[in-house]
Design a protein around this motif. Sequence first.
Motif, PDB file in Angstrom:
ATOM      1  N   VAL A   1     -14.956 -15.476  23.415  1.00 39.95           N
ATOM      2  CA  VAL A   1     -16.754 -15.973  23.207  1.00 39.95           C
ATOM      3  C   VAL A   1     -16.443 -17.518  22.919  1.00 39.95           C
ATOM      4  N   ASP A   2     -17.337 -17.557  24.616  1.00 43.85           N
ATOM      5  CA  ASP A   2     -17.790 -18.855  24.783  1.00 43.85           C
ATOM      6  C   ASP A   2     -18.601 -19.352  23.563  1.00 43.85           C
ATOM      7  N   GLY A   3     -18.627 -21.036  24.472  1.00 41.57           N
ATOM      8  CA  GLY A   3     -19.455 -21.664  23.075  1.00 41.57           C
ATOM      9  C   GLY A   3     -20.982 -21.770  23.411  1.00 41.57           C
ATOM     10  N   LEU A   4     -21.623 -21.105  24.219  1.00 36.96           N
ATOM     11  CA  LEU A   4     -22.750 -21.206  25.151  1.00 36.96           C
ATOM     12  C   LEU A   4     -23.002 -19.682  24.213  1.00 36.96           C
ATOM     13  N   THR A   5     -22.024 -18.949  24.330  1.00 36.85           N
ATOM     14  CA  THR A   5     -22.675 -17.495  23.677  1.00 36.85           C
ATOM     15  C   THR A   5     -22.450 -17.494  22.266  1.00 36.85           C
ATOM     16  N   ALA A   6     -21.431 -18.430  22.017  1.00 36.03           N
ATOM     17  CA  ALA A   6     -21.324 -18.962  20.584  1.00 36.03           C
ATOM     18  C   ALA A   6     -22.549 -19.308  19.363  1.00 36.03           C
ATOM     19  N   THR A   7     -23.385 -20.224  20.472  1.00 34.64           N
ATOM     20  CA  THR A   7     -24.629 -20.966  20.368  1.00 34.64           C
ATOM     21  C   THR A   7     -25.582 -19.807  19.912  1.00 34.64           C
ATOM     22  N   ALA A   8     -25.484 -18.768  20.611  1.00 33.83           N
ATOM     23  CA  ALA A   8     -26.569 -18.082  20.440  1.00 33.83           C
ATOM     24  C   ALA A   8     -26.812 -17.546  19.535  1.00 33.83           C
ATOM     25  N   GLY A   9     -25.355 -17.031  19.118  1.00 33.88           N
ATOM     26  CA  GLY A   9     -24.815 -16.035  17.976  1.00 33.88           C
ATOM     27  C   GLY A   9     -24.646 -16.418  16.500  1.00 33.88           C
ATOM     28  N   ILE A  10     -25.267 -18.353  16.582  1.00 31.78           N
ATOM     29  CA  ILE A  10     -25.221 -19.238  15.494  1.00 31.78           C
ATOM     30  C   ILE A  10     -26.780 -19.350  14.913  1.00 31.78           C
ATOM     31  N   THR A  11     -27.351 -19.320  16.166  1.00 34.31           N
ATOM     32  CA  THR A  11     -28.408 -19.647  16.169  1.00 34.31           C
ATOM     33  C   THR A  11     -29.355 -18.956  15.412  1.00 34.31           C
ATOM     34  N   ALA A  12     -29.248 -17.767  16.098  1.00 36.42           N
ATOM     35  CA  ALA A  12     -29.412 -16.283  15.141  1.00 36.42           C
ATOM     36  C   ALA A  12     -28.925 -15.569  13.807  1.00 36.42           C
ATOM     37  N   ALA A  13     -27.790 -15.754  13.544  1.00 36.23           N
ATOM     38  CA  ALA A  13     -26.989 -15.448  12.469  1.00 36.23           C
ATOM     39  C   ALA A  13     -27.173 -16.858  11.256  1.00 36.23           C
ATOM     40  N   ALA A  14     -27.531 -18.062  12.092  1.00 35.71           N
ATOM     41  CA  ALA A  14     -27.325 -19.018  10.614  1.00 35.71           C
ATOM     42  C   ALA A  14     -28.040 -20.267  10.839  1.00 35.71           C
ATOM     43  N   PRO A  15     -29.854 -19.934  10.904  1.00 33.81           N
ATOM     44  CA  PRO A  15     -30.895 -20.542  11.767  1.00 33.81           C
ATOM     45  C   PRO A  15     -31.064 -21.772  11.286  1.00 33.81           C
ATOM     46  N   SER A  16     -30.009 -22.240   9.880  1.00 31.41           N
ATOM     47  CA  SER A  16     -30.225 -23.330   9.270  1.00 31.41           C
ATOM     48  C   SER A  16     -29.091 -23.947  10.156  1.00 31.41           C
ATOM     49  N   VAL A  17     -28.359 -24.445  10.363  1.00 32.22           N
ATOM     50  CA  VAL A  17     -27.250 -24.541  11.376  1.00 32.22           C
ATOM     51  C   VAL A  17     -27.164 -25.197  13.040  1.00 32.22           C
ATOM     52  N   ALA A  18     -27.714 -26.899  12.789  1.00 30.35           N
ATOM     53  CA  ALA A  18     -27.815 -27.169  14.464  1.00 30.35           C
ATOM     54  C   ALA A  18     -26.573 -27.316  14.870  1.00 30.35           C
ATOM     55  N   VAL A  19     -26.974 -26.634  16.221  1.00 28.18           N
ATOM     56  CA  VAL A  19     -25.664 -26.724  17.099  1.00 28.18           C
ATOM     57  C   VAL A  19     -25.883 -27.508  18.263  1.00 28.18           C
ATOM     58  N   ALA A  20     -24.846 -28.409  18.634  1.00 27.11           N
ATOM     59  CA  ALA A  20     -24.561 -29.396  19.388  1.00 27.11           C
ATOM     60  C   ALA A  20     -22.892 -28.614  20.412  1.00 27.11           C
ATOM     61  N   ILE A  21     -23.285 -29.443  21.628  1.00 29.92           N
ATOM     62  CA  ILE A  21     -22.702 -28.916  22.866  1.00 29.92           C
ATOM     63  C   ILE A  21     -21.637 -29.542  22.868  1.00 29.92           C
ATOM     64  N   LEU A  22     -20.282 -30.032  22.775  1.00 29.22           N
ATOM     65  CA  LEU A  22     -19.466 -30.757  23.239  1.00 29.22           C
ATOM     66  C   LEU A  22     -18.754 -30.176  24.095  1.00 29.22           C
ATOM     67  N   THR A  23     -18.829 -31.340  25.519  1.00 24.59           N
ATOM     68  CA  THR A  23     -18.298 -30.811  26.365  1.00 24.59           C
ATOM     69  C   THR A  23     -17.990 -31.407  27.666  1.00 24.59           C
ATOM     70  N   THR A  24     -16.299 -31.181  28.258  1.00 24.85           N
ATOM     71  CA  THR A  24     -16.229 -32.030  29.392  1.00 24.85           C
ATOM     72  C   THR A  24     -17.343 -31.933  30.803  1.00 24.85           C
ATOM     73  N   PHE A  25     -18.342 -30.621  30.570  1.00 21.98           N
ATOM     74  CA  PHE A  25     -18.770 -30.551  31.861  1.00 21.98           C
ATOM     75  C   PHE A  25     -20.434 -30.862  31.619  1.00 21.98           C
ATOM     76  N   GLY A  26     -20.445 -31.502  32.514  1.00 18.32           N
ATOM     77  CA  GLY A  26     -22.161 -32.255  32.334  1.00 18.32           C
ATOM     78  C   GLY A  26     -23.273 -31.413  33.178  1.00 18.32           C
ATOM     79  N   ASP A  27     -23.205 -30.545  33.941  1.00 16.65           N
ATOM     80  CA  ASP A  27     -23.500 -29.204  35.101  1.00 16.65           C
ATOM     81  C   ASP A  27     -24.816 -28.591  34.214  1.00 16.65           C
ATOM     82  N   ASP A  28     -26.127 -28.599  35.465  1.00 17.93           N
ATOM     83  CA  ASP A  28     -27.170 -28.261  34.441  1.00 17.93           C
ATOM     84  C   ASP A  28     -27.630 -26.751  34.741  1.00 17.93           C
ATOM     85  N   GLU A  29     -26.169 -25.986  34.490  1.00 19.43           N
ATOM     86  CA  GLU A  29     -26.272 -25.105  34.625  1.00 19.43           C
ATOM     87  C   GLU A  29     -25.628 -24.542  33.061  1.00 19.43           C
TER      88      GLU A  29
END
Length: 217
Positions: free
Chosen positions: A60-88
């Motif tokens: 499961v990639d980080g973007l999908t995991a982000t949605a999973g975490i915010t849905a199941a544990a909304p108190s957890v603040a998610v920050a993406i940490l990546t080498t990829f900075g494109d708009d998509e």
Amino acid sequence: MIRVLLADDEAMIRAGVRAILATDPRVEVVAEAADGREAVDLAIAHRPDVALLDVRMPRVDGLTATAGITAAAPSVAVAILTTFGDDEYLAKALDGGARGFLLKSGDPRELLAGVHAVADGGAYLSPKVAARVIAGLRAGDLTRTATARARTDLLTPREREVLALVAAGLSNARIAARLNLVEGTVKGHVSTILTRLDLENRVQAAILAHEAGLTAD
């Protein structure tokens, strides 16, 4: 103490990020994951304050995991940490509920600043990402700016003032101190702003404020 979940499929990257976080005595890494599915499970189990997620991970990639975490544990603040900075990636991260977008190539101080900002209820974009977003807005079409201004005109003067401070990255507590309000009042304003403008999170609100040209005094 800010409790952090760190998820990256590369052990050396996790070690490096953990070492940076360890320089701040107010931050503690409480769990580590090597893939997105494990990150979601650990976020539910440990309920950290912040989940730092890589974008490209197995199963499961980080973007999908982000949605999973915010849905199941909304108190957890998610920050993406990546080498990829494109708009998509940025757009998908925001749609999934991420509050921060950090680049691995950035200054280590940015990582700590981002962790503190999202843990405090604020939003954080890596300066390089923010600069590109703002440059895009300046070079972008006037229609988008006019549309953003029309949307923010639906807000009261106080709500626009709060929105500008959200765009500046301030937490509810800091906004309350700045405007001499109680924190609960600010929280109510932010909730109303998001609902009235049909926004999912504070990062989307910050981008809309930039599009509309709202800035904190």
